[in-house]
Enzyme design. Structure first.
Site, PDB file in Angstrom:
ATOM      1  N   THR A 140     -13.107 -48.250  21.518  1.00 12.62           N
ATOM      2  CA  THR A 140     -12.988 -47.847  20.112  1.00 12.62           C
ATOM      3  C   THR A 140     -14.262 -47.137  19.648  1.00 12.62           C
ATOM      4  O   THR A 140     -14.226 -46.391  18.680  1.00 12.62           O
ATOM      5  CB  THR A 140     -12.761 -49.084  19.221  1.00 12.62           C
ATOM      6  OG1 THR A 140     -13.667 -50.110  19.634  1.00 12.62           O
ATOM      7  CG2 THR A 140     -11.340 -49.597  19.351  1.00 12.62           C
ATOM      8  N   ALA A 158     -21.697 -54.744  36.620  1.00 10.96           N
ATOM      9  CA  ALA A 158     -20.782 -55.823  36.235  1.00 10.96           C
ATOM     10  C   ALA A 158     -20.173 -55.555  34.859  1.00 10.96           C
ATOM     11  O   ALA A 158     -19.439 -56.371  34.325  1.00 10.96           O
ATOM     12  CB  ALA A 158     -21.512 -57.156  36.235  1.00 10.96           C
ATOM     13  N   LEU A 162     -21.903 -55.320  32.113  1.00 12.71           N
ATOM     14  CA  LEU A 162     -22.654 -56.083  31.102  1.00 12.71           C
ATOM     15  C   LEU A 162     -23.781 -55.230  30.502  1.00 12.71           C
ATOM     16  O   LEU A 162     -24.717 -55.745  29.896  1.00 12.71           O
ATOM     17  CB  LEU A 162     -23.212 -57.375  31.713  1.00 12.71           C
ATOM     18  CG  LEU A 162     -22.153 -58.335  32.269  1.00 12.71           C
ATOM     19  CD1 LEU A 162     -22.798 -59.562  32.898  1.00 12.71           C
ATOM     20  CD2 LEU A 162     -21.161 -58.760  31.179  1.00 12.71           C
ATOM     21  N   SER A 202     -26.227 -53.136  31.834  1.00  8.45           N
ATOM     22  CA  SER A 202     -27.596 -53.142  32.354  1.00  8.45           C
ATOM     23  C   SER A 202     -28.315 -51.844  31.982  1.00  8.45           C
ATOM     24  O   SER A 202     -29.522 -51.849  31.751  1.00  8.45           O
ATOM     25  CB  SER A 202     -27.588 -53.328  33.869  1.00  8.45           C
ATOM     26  OG  SER A 202     -26.801 -52.330  34.473  1.00  8.45           O
ATOM     27  N   SER A 203     -27.586 -50.744  31.899  1.00  4.88           N
ATOM     28  CA  SER A 203     -28.271 -49.484  31.582  1.00  4.88           C
ATOM     29  C   SER A 203     -28.771 -49.467  30.141  1.00  4.88           C
ATOM     30  O   SER A 203     -29.899 -49.051  29.875  1.00  4.88           O
ATOM     31  CB  SER A 203     -27.377 -48.272  31.871  1.00  4.88           C
ATOM     32  OG  SER A 203     -26.147 -48.405  31.234  1.00  4.88           O
ATOM     33  N   GLU A 243     -28.563 -41.431  27.412  1.00  7.36           N
ATOM     34  CA  GLU A 243     -27.514 -41.710  28.402  1.00  7.36           C
ATOM     35  C   GLU A 243     -26.497 -40.561  28.467  1.00  7.36           C
ATOM     36  O   GLU A 243     -26.084 -40.150  29.548  1.00  7.36           O
ATOM     37  CB  GLU A 243     -26.824 -43.036  28.072  1.00  7.36           C
ATOM     38  CG  GLU A 243     -25.800 -43.407  29.110  1.00  7.36           C
ATOM     39  CD  GLU A 243     -25.660 -44.905  29.348  1.00  7.36           C
ATOM     40  OE1 GLU A 243     -26.504 -45.687  28.882  1.00  7.36           O
ATOM     41  OE2 GLU A 243     -24.696 -45.285  30.027  1.00  7.36           O
ATOM     42  N   ASP A 264     -23.068 -50.166  23.390  1.00  7.24           N
ATOM     43  CA  ASP A 264     -23.956 -50.945  24.259  1.00  7.24           C
ATOM     44  C   ASP A 264     -25.396 -50.884  23.761  1.00  7.24           C
ATOM     45  O   ASP A 264     -26.108 -51.896  23.745  1.00  7.24           O
ATOM     46  CB  ASP A 264     -23.867 -50.436  25.700  1.00  7.24           C
ATOM     47  CG  ASP A 264     -22.442 -50.492  26.228  1.00  7.24           C
ATOM     48  OD1 ASP A 264     -21.625 -51.209  25.635  1.00  7.24           O
ATOM     49  OD2 ASP A 264     -22.158 -49.802  27.218  1.00  7.24           O
ATOM     50  N   TYR A 294     -13.171 -43.041  32.759  1.00  8.31           N
ATOM     51  CA  TYR A 294     -13.731 -43.224  31.412  1.00  8.31           C
ATOM     52  C   TYR A 294     -13.693 -41.888  30.667  1.00  8.31           C
ATOM     53  O   TYR A 294     -13.218 -41.808  29.520  1.00  8.31           O
ATOM     54  CB  TYR A 294     -15.170 -43.751  31.510  1.00  8.31           C
ATOM     55  CG  TYR A 294     -15.791 -44.090  30.172  1.00  8.31           C
ATOM     56  CD1 TYR A 294     -15.739 -45.385  29.676  1.00  8.31           C
ATOM     57  CD2 TYR A 294     -16.405 -43.110  29.404  1.00  8.31           C
ATOM     58  CE1 TYR A 294     -16.296 -45.699  28.441  1.00  8.31           C
ATOM     59  CE2 TYR A 294     -16.962 -43.418  28.168  1.00  8.31           C
ATOM     60  CZ  TYR A 294     -16.909 -44.715  27.694  1.00  8.31           C
ATOM     61  OH  TYR A 294     -17.459 -45.006  26.478  1.00  8.31           O
TER      62      TYR A 294
HETATM   63  C1  GLA Z   1     -18.697 -48.783  28.138  1.00  9.06           C
HETATM   64  C2  GLA Z   1     -19.398 -47.775  27.236  1.00  9.06           C
HETATM   65  C3  GLA Z   1     -19.248 -48.152  25.768  1.00  9.06           C
HETATM   66  C4  GLA Z   1     -17.793 -48.450  25.410  1.00  9.06           C
HETATM   67  C5  GLA Z   1     -17.168 -49.395  26.430  1.00  9.06           C
HETATM   68  C6  GLA Z   1     -15.691 -49.583  26.193  1.00  9.06           C
HETATM   69  O1  GLA Z   1     -19.360 -50.009  28.070  1.00  9.06           O
HETATM   70  O2  GLA Z   1     -20.761 -47.684  27.559  1.00  9.06           O
HETATM   71  O3  GLA Z   1     -19.775 -47.131  24.958  1.00  9.06           O
HETATM   72  O4  GLA Z   1     -17.060 -47.255  25.281  1.00  9.06           O
HETATM   73  O5  GLA Z   1     -17.344 -48.936  27.759  1.00  9.06           O
HETATM   74  O6  GLA Z   1     -15.465 -50.255  25.009  1.00  9.06           O
END
Ligand code: GLA
Length: 384
Positions: free
Chosen positions: A36, A124, A126, A128-129, A161, A173, A225
Site C-alpha cells: 500500500t 528475510a 525484515l 535489513s537494508s 534506495e 521500511d 515487486y
Molecule cells: C518492501 C518494500 C516496502 C513495501 C513492502 C510491501 O518491504 O521495501 O516499501 O512496499 O515491500 O508492503
C-alpha cells in the site's frame, strides 16, 4: 557480544582508534498494510528488537571507509563515487547511497569511517537494508551536525534506495526504521507522511507476535515487486486518480468495472481493501481490542495470496499451520515471494504454534523454518 559491542570492536580492529559514537536502527515487521505504501496508502509496521549498529568517526576530506562484519570487507569511496547513482554496488551501495542522497539534498556530508554490525537477518523481509540506511544516516547527520529532523530522514533514505541502489521500494521500511516508538505500532499515511503512534501492548493483553522466517528461497523478488508497482500505477492512470489510495472502498465495485482485465482488477482490489484493513486494525488497537485483529490479518493474507499473488507455498503453509494450531491471526509480512509470516498468538501458546509450523514444513519437505517472538521496539537512535 552484543551487536553494539561487535560494531565497536570491529571499528577498533579496522581503524586502530575508538569510534566517536554508535548509532542503531531496527529491522521491522509490518502488522498490516502490504504493498500500500507506493500507492500513497496506509501501513502499520513496528520496529524489531533486532538492530543494525554503525560505529563511526569523522575522517578528513570527502572520503568514506566502511567495514562490515558480514563480509569482513572494507570498502572505500570518494566524491567521484557519490556524484552519480549506482557507482558503489553490493552492501556498501546502501551506505554510498545515503552519502549521495544527503549531498543531492544540499547537505555538507562529513568524511567518515564506519563499522557496521547487524542482528537483522538479510533476505528475510525484515528490512535489513532500511536498518543499514537509517543507522548510517543517523551517524552522518550527527557527525556533520546536519539539521535533518527525523521526519525528513525516511524520504532521503528511500531516495538512496530508489535512485542510488535502484530498488523501487516505497517509504514504509525507512519510516519504520527511523520513526517507530517502543511499545507502539506506527500508523503512517504514506502520502502526507503523518504518523500516529498506536499503543500495541501485547503482554498486557496476554498475547505475543510470533515471527516465522519461511526460509524460502527468494524467487524473482525484484522483478515481481516492480511488476506489481507498475500494475498499480497503470490502474491508477486508467481510473484517473493520482494513486490507488484515492479509490474509496465504497466505490470499489464501480472502479473495478472500469478496468480492462481480471488481473488488474485483482491488484486494485488488494490495495483498496488492504488500506481499509489498516484502518480497521487501527480502530481495534485504539479500542484496546488487540485479540480482535486476527480476522483482519487472515483477510490480508488471503488477499495477498489470491489477488496480489505474492505468496509462495512455504509462506501459505506457515499461515495455514499457524491458524490450525490456534493462532488468532496470521499473515505474510513484507514484500513477498518468501520472507516472514507473523502470527498473533496467546502468549503461552507460541511454542505450540511454532512447532505446528515446523511439523507442517517437515511433512511438505521444506527447509525448516525459524521463529522468534517479538515486541515493538524503538526507531533509530544514538547509543553513545
Ligand atoms: C518492501 C518494500 C516496502 C513495501 C513492502 C510491501 O518491504 O521495501 O516499501 O512496499 O515491500 O508492503
Amino acid at each position: 557480544m552484543t551487536v553494539a559491542d561487535r560494531a565497536a570492536a570491529g571499528f577498533h580492529q579496522v581503524y586502530a582508534q575508538p569510534p566517536a559514537g554508535r548509532w542503531a536502527a531496527p529491522g521491522r515487521v509490518n502488522l498490516i498494510g502490504e504493498h500500500t505504501d507506493y500507492n500513497d496508502g496506509f501501513v502499520l509496521p513496528f520496529a524489531l528488537p533486532l538492530r543494525t549498529v554503525a560505529a563511526a568517526a569523522p575522517q578528513p576530506g570527502e572520503t568514506w571507509t566502511v567495514w562490515s562484519e558480514l563480509t569482513g570487507e572494507t570498502v572505500d569511496f570518494g566524491a567521484a563515487e557519490v556524484t552519480a547513482a549506482g557507482r558503489v554496488t553490493g552492501w556498501a551501495g546502501y551506505v554510498a547511497g545515503i552519502v549521495w542522497a544527503l549531498r543531492e539534498a544540499g547537505y555538507p556530508v562529513p568524511g567518515a569511517r564506519l563499522a557496521i554490525a547487524s542482528d537483522v537477518p538479510l533476505g528475510a523481509g525484515l528490512s535489513s537494508s532500511a536498518a543499514l540506511e537509517a543507522a548510517v544516516l543517523a551517524a552522518l547527520a550527527d557527525l556533520g551536525g546536519l539539521d535533518l529532523p527525523a521526519e525528513a530522514q525516511p524520504r532521503l533514505a528511500q531516495r538512496a534506495e530508489n535512485r542510488y541502489v535502484g530498488a523501487p521500494t516505497g517509504i514504509m521500511d525507512q519510516s519504520a526504521a527511523i520513526r517507530c516508538r517502543a511499545g507502539h505500532a506506527l500508523f503512517l499515511d504514506c502520502r502526507t507522511e503523518q504518523v500516529e503512534h498506536i499503543p500495541f501492548d501485547l503482554a498486557a493483553a496476554g498475547l505475543a507476535i510470533l515471527v516465522i522466517d519461511s526460509n524460502a528461497p527468494h524467487r524473482h523478488v525484484d522483478g515481481e515487486y516492480a511488476a506489481r508497482r507498475n500494475s498499480c500505477e497503470k490502474a491508477a492512470a486508467l481510473l484517473d486518480v493520482p494513486a490507488l489510495r484515492d479509490v474509496p472502498t465504497d466505490n470499489l465495485d464501480d472502479a473495478l468495472a472500469r478496468l480492462p482485465d481480471d488481473e488488474t482488477r485483482r491488484r486494485v482490489r488488494h490495495v483498496v481493501t488492504e488500506n481499509q484493513r489498516v484502518y480497521d486494525t487501527v480502530d481495534l488497537l485504539r479500542a484496546r481490542q488487540i485479540q480482535q485483529i486476527g480476522p483482519l490479518l487472515v483477510a490480508s493474507h488471503t488477499s495477498m495470496r489470491d489477488d496480489f499473488a505474492i505468496t509462495v507455498p512455504e509462506i501459505d503453509t506457515a499461515v495455514e499451520a499457524a491458524l490450525a494450531a490456534g493462532a488468532l491471526g496470521a499473515r505474510m509480512t513484507g514484500g513477498g515471494f518468501g520472507g516472514c509470516v507473523l502470527a498473533l498468538v496467546e502468549a503461552d501458546h507460541s511454542d505450540t504454534v511454532a512447532n505446528a509450523v515446523t511439523d507442517a514444513y517437515a511433512r511438505r519437505g521444506f527447509t525448516a523454518p525459524t521463529h522468534t517472538t517479538v515486541t515493538p521496539a524503538a526507531g533509530a537512535t544514538r547509543l553513545d
